[in-house]
Design an enzyme around this catalytic site. Structure first.
Site, mmCIF file in Angstrom:
data_model
loop_
_atom_site.group_PDB
_atom_site.id
_atom_site.type_symbol
_atom_site.label_atom_id
_atom_site.label_comp_id
_atom_site.label_asym_id
_atom_site.label_seq_id
_atom_site.Cartn_x
_atom_site.Cartn_y
_atom_site.Cartn_z
ATOM 1 N N ALA A 239 0.852 -1.202 0.000
ATOM 2 C CA ALA A 239 0.000 0.000 0.000
ATOM 3 C C ALA A 239 0.883 1.246 0.000
ATOM 4 C CB ALA A 239 -0.933 -0.046 1.200
ATOM 5 N N ARG A 240 1.221 1.736 1.166
ATOM 6 C CA ARG A 240 2.135 2.861 1.331
ATOM 7 C C ARG A 240 2.926 2.637 2.618
ATOM 8 N NH1 ARG A 240 1.469 4.017 -3.194
ATOM 9 N NH2 ARG A 240 0.777 5.974 -4.120
ATOM 10 N N ASP A 264 6.862 -3.741 -0.449
ATOM 11 C CA ASP A 264 7.085 -3.074 -1.745
ATOM 12 C C ASP A 264 7.128 -1.563 -1.570
ATOM 13 O OD1 ASP A 264 7.314 -3.048 -4.630
ATOM 14 O OD2 ASP A 264 5.219 -2.395 -4.721
ATOM 15 N N GLU A 269 10.778 6.829 0.353
ATOM 16 C CA GLU A 269 11.393 6.141 -0.792
ATOM 17 C C GLU A 269 12.144 7.147 -1.661
ATOM 18 O OE1 GLU A 269 8.108 4.318 -2.840
ATOM 19 O OE2 GLU A 269 7.505 3.199 -1.073
ATOM 20 N N HIS A 287 9.090 -0.610 -4.844
ATOM 21 C CA HIS A 287 7.810 -0.034 -5.296
ATOM 22 C C HIS A 287 7.486 -0.465 -6.734
ATOM 23 C CE1 HIS A 287 4.843 3.468 -4.513
ATOM 24 N NE2 HIS A 287 4.333 2.626 -5.386
ATOM 25 N N GLY A 289 4.690 -2.337 -7.465
ATOM 26 C CA GLY A 289 3.294 -2.791 -7.493
ATOM 27 C C GLY A 289 2.644 -2.757 -8.866
ATOM 28 N N SER A 290 2.731 -1.614 -9.532
ATOM 29 C CA SER A 290 2.022 -1.489 -10.813
ATOM 30 C C SER A 290 2.974 -1.585 -12.001
ATOM 31 C CB SER A 290 1.281 -0.153 -10.858
ATOM 32 O OG SER A 290 2.213 0.908 -10.818
#
Ligand code: 8YV
Length: 321
Positions: A239-240, A264, A269, A287, A289-290
């Site tokens: 998520a964050r 992630d 960051e 990071h 994720g996408s």
């Protein structure tokens, strides 16, 4: 014919997305993909009708207040919008949109990767093979935790949470979720609803965080919550970073309260707490994720659909403010 709107695009986007921008707008692209600081962003925004930022650009209140009058919409290339002060945008009559739906599959894939990687010690194993340090095999060598049939608790049953629930069922997991409201059965995918996070935590062999980052969810997974998890639980965060109290997480990984974590996302960051890299019982990704070609295209198209609607005078489907 009216002139095409000017769009300030803060980062280098996939070629197909930039081609559509070139066709339909007057984009100011960032060919070198440099990170703009606030002053540069504000200078470049001068004369722009729209900004298409990523989560790497912090559009907090004091930045939005200084935006040139020309800017009427911020169409972020992200589902998360914790980098944009919606109230400040509303106050200045600047529309804000995001890109939901299209990254749910990719982010749920990363969630399963984190879950498997943390449980089966994938980073440790990979490091061993690559370093040339792999010199043995025995029945007790690098044992991990089995995923199949275990209990998974999902915090935040939005689109990513729902796809994760479906994927987890492929591993015969018993899925629980905590969300602001209970979902209809077709969206819950057999997962059991818990109104209270505290009531769900003792049931979670694995806990996956998928809630948005808001003032209410900041530090949600703190020391007290971690204490409620079963001993040896595994925490997954796609998520964050700020949804987790990182100091409490690291302490629980050091004490053995948690078996492992798969992360992630992090605070600050990419300059994350160096302690993360020192711990073995962590599976870490930068990071991602996408980060698939398909999803990054779809995110760009979704942001452009929002801009198209806005400049055509209709309601953008993903309006946040
Ligand atoms: C994106 C994300 O890659 O969309 C989000 O909110 O966290 C990521 O998966 C990133 O934010 C792009 O701006």
């Amino acid at each position: 014919m009216a002139e095409k709107p000017v769009v300030l695009v803060t980062r280098k986007l996939p070629p197909n997305v930039e081609a559509r921008l070139e066709r339909d707008y007057r984009p100011q692209l960032n060919a070198e993909d440099r990170l703009y600081d606030t002053d540069e962003l504000l200078r470049l925004a001068d004369g722009a009708d729209a900004i298409l930022p990523c989560h790497t650009e912090s559009l907090r209140a004091e930045v939005i207040e200084r935006l040139p009058e020309s800017v009427r919409i911020i169409a972020t290339f992200s589902v998360g919008y914790d980098h944009i002060d919606l109230a400040a945008a509303k106050a200045r009559n600047v529309t804000v949109t995001n890109t939901p739906d299209v990254l749910a599959d990719a982010t749920a894939e990363i969630t399963m990767l984190l879950l498997l990687g943390a449980a089966r010690r994938a980073s440790e194993g990979e490091r061993l093979v690559r370093s040339g340090g792999w010199d043995t095999w025995s029945p007790s060598f690098m044992l991990g935790v089995q995923v199949t049939g275990k209990r998974l608790g999902i915090v935040g049953m939005g689109r990513v949470g729902q796809v994760t629930a479906r994927r987890a069922r492929g591993f015969d997991m018993e899925v629980h979720y905590h969300n602001r409201s209970e979902l209809p059965p077709e969206k819950a995918h057999g997962a059991t609803y818990h109104q209270s996070l505290e009531a769900m935590l003792p049931l979670c062999d694995f806990l996956a965080l998928h809630c948005p980052s808001t003032p209410e969810t900041a530090g949600l997974l703190n020391g007290e919550c971690i204490a409620l998890l079963p001993n040896g639980a595994i925490v997954i965060n796609a998520a964050r970073g700020n949804v987790v109290n990182e100091a409490a997480l690291l302490a629980a990984l050091a004490s053995g309260k948690l078996y492992a974590a798969g992360l992630d996302v992090f605070n600050n960051e990419p300059d994350i707490d160096p302690e993360f890299a020192r711990r073995d019982n962590l599976f870490l990704l930068p990071h991602l994720g996408s980060a698939t070609r398909e999803t990054r295209d779809a995110m760009g198209y979704r942001a452009l659909d929002n801009l198209d609607a806005f400049f055509a005078g209709s309601e953008p489907r993903d309006r946040l403010a």
